[in-house]
Design a protein around this motif. Structure first.
Motif, PDB file in Angstrom:
ATOM      1  N   TYR A 201       0.827  -1.211   0.000  1.00  0.00           N
ATOM      2  CA  TYR A 201       0.000   0.000   0.000  1.00  0.00           C
ATOM      3  C   TYR A 201       0.859   1.257   0.000  1.00  0.00           C
ATOM      4  CZ  TYR A 201      -2.750   3.804   2.020  1.00  0.00           C
ATOM      5  OH  TYR A 201      -3.326   5.024   2.262  1.00  0.00           O
ATOM      6  N   LEU A 202       1.889   1.276   0.852  1.00  0.00           N
ATOM      7  CA  LEU A 202       2.753   2.461   0.954  1.00  0.00           C
ATOM      8  C   LEU A 202       3.457   2.725  -0.370  1.00  0.00           C
ATOM      9  CD1 LEU A 202       4.254   1.864   4.512  1.00  0.00           C
ATOM     10  CD2 LEU A 202       2.432   3.460   3.856  1.00  0.00           C
ATOM     11  N   GLU A 203       3.877   1.659  -1.038  1.00  0.00           N
ATOM     12  CA  GLU A 203       4.551   1.821  -2.332  1.00  0.00           C
ATOM     13  C   GLU A 203       3.582   2.362  -3.382  1.00  0.00           C
ATOM     14  OE1 GLU A 203       6.880  -0.898  -5.687  1.00  0.00           O
ATOM     15  OE2 GLU A 203       6.383  -1.749  -3.724  1.00  0.00           O
ATOM     16  N   ARG A 204       2.369   1.814  -3.408  1.00  0.00           N
ATOM     17  CA  ARG A 204       1.374   2.275  -4.378  1.00  0.00           C
ATOM     18  C   ARG A 204       0.950   3.714  -4.083  1.00  0.00           C
ATOM     19  NH1 ARG A 204      -0.952  -1.423  -7.613  1.00  0.00           N
ATOM     20  NH2 ARG A 204      -2.840  -0.170  -7.796  1.00  0.00           N
ATOM     21  N   LYS A 205       0.888   4.066  -2.801  1.00  0.00           N
ATOM     22  CA  LYS A 205       0.522   5.425  -2.432  1.00  0.00           C
ATOM     23  C   LYS A 205       1.593   6.411  -2.870  1.00  0.00           C
ATOM     24  CE  LYS A 205      -0.944   8.196   1.544  1.00  0.00           C
ATOM     25  NZ  LYS A 205      -1.175   8.206   3.023  1.00  0.00           N
ATOM     26  N   GLU A 206       2.855   6.024  -2.704  1.00  0.00           N
ATOM     27  CA  GLU A 206       3.966   6.885  -3.109  1.00  0.00           C
ATOM     28  C   GLU A 206       3.987   7.096  -4.616  1.00  0.00           C
ATOM     29  OE1 GLU A 206       8.861   6.975  -2.727  1.00  0.00           O
ATOM     30  OE2 GLU A 206       7.681   5.572  -1.533  1.00  0.00           O
ATOM     31  N   GLN A 207       3.540   6.075  -5.358  1.00  0.00           N
ATOM     32  CA  GLN A 207       3.509   6.166  -6.818  1.00  0.00           C
ATOM     33  C   GLN A 207       2.258   6.881  -7.319  1.00  0.00           C
ATOM     34  OE1 GLN A 207       3.792   2.068  -8.044  1.00  0.00           O
ATOM     35  NE2 GLN A 207       5.975   1.907  -7.566  1.00  0.00           N
TER      36      GLN A 207
END
Length: 434
Positions: A201-207
């Protein structure tokens, strides 16, 4: 030859599951050809025309209600409920999808609620996989409690000769599946990492891949509420008529319209009433998502149930010799058999049609049969069922994801626990009522 035929059945099912959707039924038809070519007698009597007829007629009424805006109105109510109590979404979401399916007789109604569940969970920093997992499972479980589902109607025809009426079946099935769903929702609320610490989730949010769409925009159509009311009246009519002709009440002792035919005719009449009174174009019904999904389900039931019933009827003596004593000594084994069969057959109605008469013939008691009935809802095992796939695709946080091992997905644990609890409660309620 039984092992050759069993291999054909399993190969056909796996082939259909590999491609999904309507291919499951098509692969079943291929399997029937191969069974016939290798010596198994094939009969049209093994085709579940009654089950298919119920699914078609109920889907016609549901699709008419959707075309009139009734489904959108129900979704708007769901959106309002979940946003009012967002922190309880993991409890409320499965209750909503359970009641929608109980009301409609098809789990495809869950498609409309899944986007709302996803958005409310994201907006409140709740891991969407928690409410989504149990909501999808609840929509499958409710099929075995819906008064108008094909699985329940066929199950009633199996246990009625054993002295268990339609209303008694519902009196056991509804509380056992509903209470099991509510209890499992508390477990689902503890599964998976909190959303704020999920690396995916954190990676997708950052992207920038996470999108918050806000509240459901709803513009009520003139016939929306009217269509829901008509459908509700049709359900009440079905249950009332079934009660009047049941052996429990025996008010109508020699009905000219049997229960299965009554359900089909009442549902088709409801579709016509919605079309006329809500002023919709009949061609719109054919384009509804519920209609397409329902007709796909009909083909699946046709192919898979025909395949399974052909195999079972061909080798009934061998199956009886192998499994009869085991089911009598350990009645809970029936739930295990139904669980794995449903995972492959992809349909509660098809699994019930293919195996429940055989289980009764092998000596399974009415209590064991009814208690094990919820196990036909194990459609979540393979992560290819339409509502399950929809939940995965709608959750852009990545929390509702399928692992590399295929079976390690968020629906597995809630599904197994839900079925286990429902079976246990079924034995409890059944022992009290029968």
């Amino acid at each position: 030859m039984i092992w050759v035929h069993l291999l054909i059945v399993l190969a056909a099912i796996f082939l259909g599951a590999r491609y999904g959707s309507i291919a499951i039924g098509a692969a079943g038809g291929l399997g029937v050809i191969l069974l016939g070519a290798t010596g198994a007698p094939v009969s049209r009597e093994d085709i579940p025309f009654d089950v298919i007829g119920i699914i078609m007629s109920v889907i016609a009424a549901i699709a008419a209600m959707q075309a009139a805006g009734g489904m959108d109105w129900l979704v708007a109510l769901t959106d309002r409920l979940l946003r009012k109590k967002p922190k309880r979404i993991t409890l409320l979401a499965p209750i909503v999808t359970y009641l929608l399916t109980l009301f409609a007789g098809t789990g495809h109604t869950a498609f409309a609620a899944l986007p709302v569940i996803t958005e409310v969970a994201k907006e409140n920093d709740i891991r969407p996989s928690r409410p989504l997992s149990i909501a999808v499972v609840a929509s499958q479980m409710a099929i075995t409690a819906s008064p108008i589902s094909a699985a329940v109607v066929f199950m009633a025809s199996v246990v009625e000769p054993l002295g268990v009426g339609y209303l008694t079946l519902l009196a056991i099935a509804i509380p056992s599946t509903f209470l099991a769903t509510v209890a499992t929702s508390f477990l689902a609320n503890m599964l998976g990492k909190p959303l704020s610490s999920d690396p995916v989730y954190l990676e997708r949010k950052e992207q920038g891949l996470i999108e918050l769409r806000g509240a459901h925009e709803y513009e009520e159509r003139p016939g929306a509420k009217r269509s829901v009311l008509i459908f509700l009246i049709a359900i009440i009519a079905v249950v009332t008529y079934a009660a009047l002709i049941s052996e429990n009440l025996n008010i109508i002792s020699d009905p000219t319209l049997p229960r299965t035919e009554a359900i089909m005719s009442i549902m088709l009449a409801a579709a016509m009433a919605i079309t006329v009174l809500c002023r919709i174009d009949p061609s719109e019904i054919l384009g509804m998502q519920t209609f397409r999904s329902g007709m796909s389900a009909c083909v699946c039931v046709l192919g898979v149930a025909w395949l399974g019933t052909t195999f079972v009827s061909t080798h009934m003596e061998a199956i009886t010799a192998f499994a009869g004593s085991a089911l009598t000594a350990y009645p809970w084994l029936l739930a295990v058999v139904l669980f794995f069969a449903a995972a492959l057959l992809y349909s509660q109605a098809a699994t019930t049609k293919a195996l429940m008469p055989t289980a009764i013939a092998l000596g399974a008691s009415p209590i064991a049969a009814i208690a094990a009935f919820p196990a036909v809802s194990a459609l979540f095992v393979l992560p290819t069922y339409p509502t399950l796939l929809a939940a995965v695709e709608m959750d852009d946080t990545g929390s509702t994801r399928v692992g590399r091992a295929i079976f390690n997905h968020p629906f597995m644990i809630p599904g197994i626990v839900n079925i286990a609890l429902a079976v246990g409660l079924g034995f409890l309620f059944g022992s009290l009522m029968l």
